[in-house]
Write a protein that holds these residues in place. Structure first.
Motif, mmCIF file in Angstrom:
data_model
loop_
_atom_site.group_PDB
_atom_site.id
_atom_site.type_symbol
_atom_site.label_atom_id
_atom_site.label_comp_id
_atom_site.label_asym_id
_atom_site.label_seq_id
_atom_site.Cartn_x
_atom_site.Cartn_y
_atom_site.Cartn_z
ATOM 1 N N MET A 177 0.478 15.727 15.444
ATOM 2 C CA MET A 177 0.475 15.508 16.890
ATOM 3 C C MET A 177 0.351 14.020 17.223
ATOM 4 N N ARG A 178 -0.405 13.283 16.392
ATOM 5 C CA ARG A 178 -0.608 11.854 16.641
ATOM 6 C C ARG A 178 0.457 10.986 15.987
ATOM 7 N N GLY A 179 1.234 11.552 15.077
ATOM 8 C CA GLY A 179 2.208 10.741 14.350
ATOM 9 C C GLY A 179 1.531 9.739 13.435
ATOM 10 N N ASN A 180 0.366 10.092 12.927
ATOM 11 C CA ASN A 180 -0.425 9.154 12.140
ATOM 12 C C ASN A 180 0.141 8.943 10.737
ATOM 13 N N VAL A 181 0.242 7.681 10.348
ATOM 14 C CA VAL A 181 0.575 7.280 8.984
ATOM 15 C C VAL A 181 -0.551 6.352 8.555
ATOM 16 N N HIS A 182 -1.210 6.692 7.452
ATOM 17 C CA HIS A 182 -2.410 5.955 7.062
ATOM 18 C C HIS A 182 -2.452 5.687 5.561
ATOM 19 N N THR B 80 -0.581 15.808 -5.103
ATOM 20 C CA THR B 80 -0.338 14.403 -4.768
ATOM 21 C C THR B 80 -1.261 13.417 -5.475
ATOM 22 N N GLY B 81 -2.440 13.872 -5.896
ATOM 23 C CA GLY B 81 -3.407 12.940 -6.475
ATOM 24 C C GLY B 81 -4.030 12.016 -5.439
ATOM 25 N N ILE B 82 -3.992 12.422 -4.187
ATOM 26 C CA ILE B 82 -4.483 11.583 -3.076
ATOM 27 C C ILE B 82 -5.974 11.214 -3.237
ATOM 28 N N ALA B 83 -6.752 12.086 -3.873
ATOM 29 C CA ALA B 83 -8.190 11.825 -4.017
ATOM 30 C C ALA B 83 -8.480 10.530 -4.775
ATOM 31 N N VAL C 245 5.677 5.022 2.158
ATOM 32 C CA VAL C 245 5.174 6.203 2.862
ATOM 33 C C VAL C 245 5.501 7.453 2.049
ATOM 34 N N LYS C 246 4.443 8.207 1.737
ATOM 35 C CA LYS C 246 4.576 9.481 1.033
ATOM 36 C C LYS C 246 4.180 10.605 1.982
ATOM 37 N N SER C 247 4.640 11.801 1.659
ATOM 38 C CA SER C 247 4.315 12.970 2.483
ATOM 39 C C SER C 247 3.125 13.721 1.910
ATOM 40 N N TYR C 248 2.277 14.184 2.824
ATOM 41 C CA TYR C 248 1.149 15.033 2.458
ATOM 42 C C TYR C 248 1.290 16.317 3.261
ATOM 43 N N VAL D 108 0.821 -1.206 0.000
ATOM 44 C CA VAL D 108 0.000 0.000 0.000
ATOM 45 C C VAL D 108 0.855 1.256 0.000
ATOM 46 N N VAL D 109 0.252 2.339 -0.453
ATOM 47 C CA VAL D 109 0.838 3.672 -0.328
ATOM 48 C C VAL D 109 0.193 4.310 0.896
#
Length: 135
Positions: A39-44, A127-130, A112-115, A27-28
């Motif tokens: 603040m949460r350090g979330n990677v999703h 990013t094309g995240i949509a 892992v990519k940055s947003y 997954v990306v």
């Protein structure tokens, strides 16, 4: 070439919130620098909402936090406070699954990519995240 979709299981720390998600073994995922994610350090990683299923009585243990545009629905367990998934502003038709909340053994690779959530509009276009929540 995309890999076949499989079922991954996961949930919160205390086990009151449990879910299944249909996604590839590779997954990306996104590391966001918005005020909440940083603040949460979330990677999703993001999937279409039809690929996500809450199990048992999990909905009884979920509460939701919103801010700003109130488009994102930041869900977390009422008991242990863990955000194992949420509805992201970038993909209101999808679900963002916290990588660290997926039970081990089914994810083979996480890119892992940055947003740039601090510059949301620019990052959303760039990013094309949509596209990640589309069937």
């Amino acid at each position: 070439m995309e890999s076949e979709l499989i079922l991954h299981e996961g949930g919160c720390h205390c086990g009151k919130v449990k879910w299944r998600v249909k996604a590839a073994t590779s997954v990306v995922a996104w590391r966001c620098n918005c005020s909440d994610c940083s603040m949460r350090g979330n990677v999703h990683f993001i999937v279409p909402s039809s690929n996500f299923e809450l199990l048992d009585d999990s909905k009884d243990f979920i509460t939701t936090y919103t801010f700003g545009t109130h488009t994102a629905k930041h869900t977390f367990c009422k008991v242990c406070g863990i955000t194992s998934f949420y509805i992201p502003r970038s993909n209101p038709d999808g679900v963002a699954v916290t990588v660290k909340c997926v039970k081990s053994g089914t994810l083979d690779h996480v890119e892992v990519k940055s947003y740039d959530g601090q510059n949301w509009e620019v990052s959303h276009k760039k990013t094309g995240i949509a596209s990640f929540s589309k069937e």
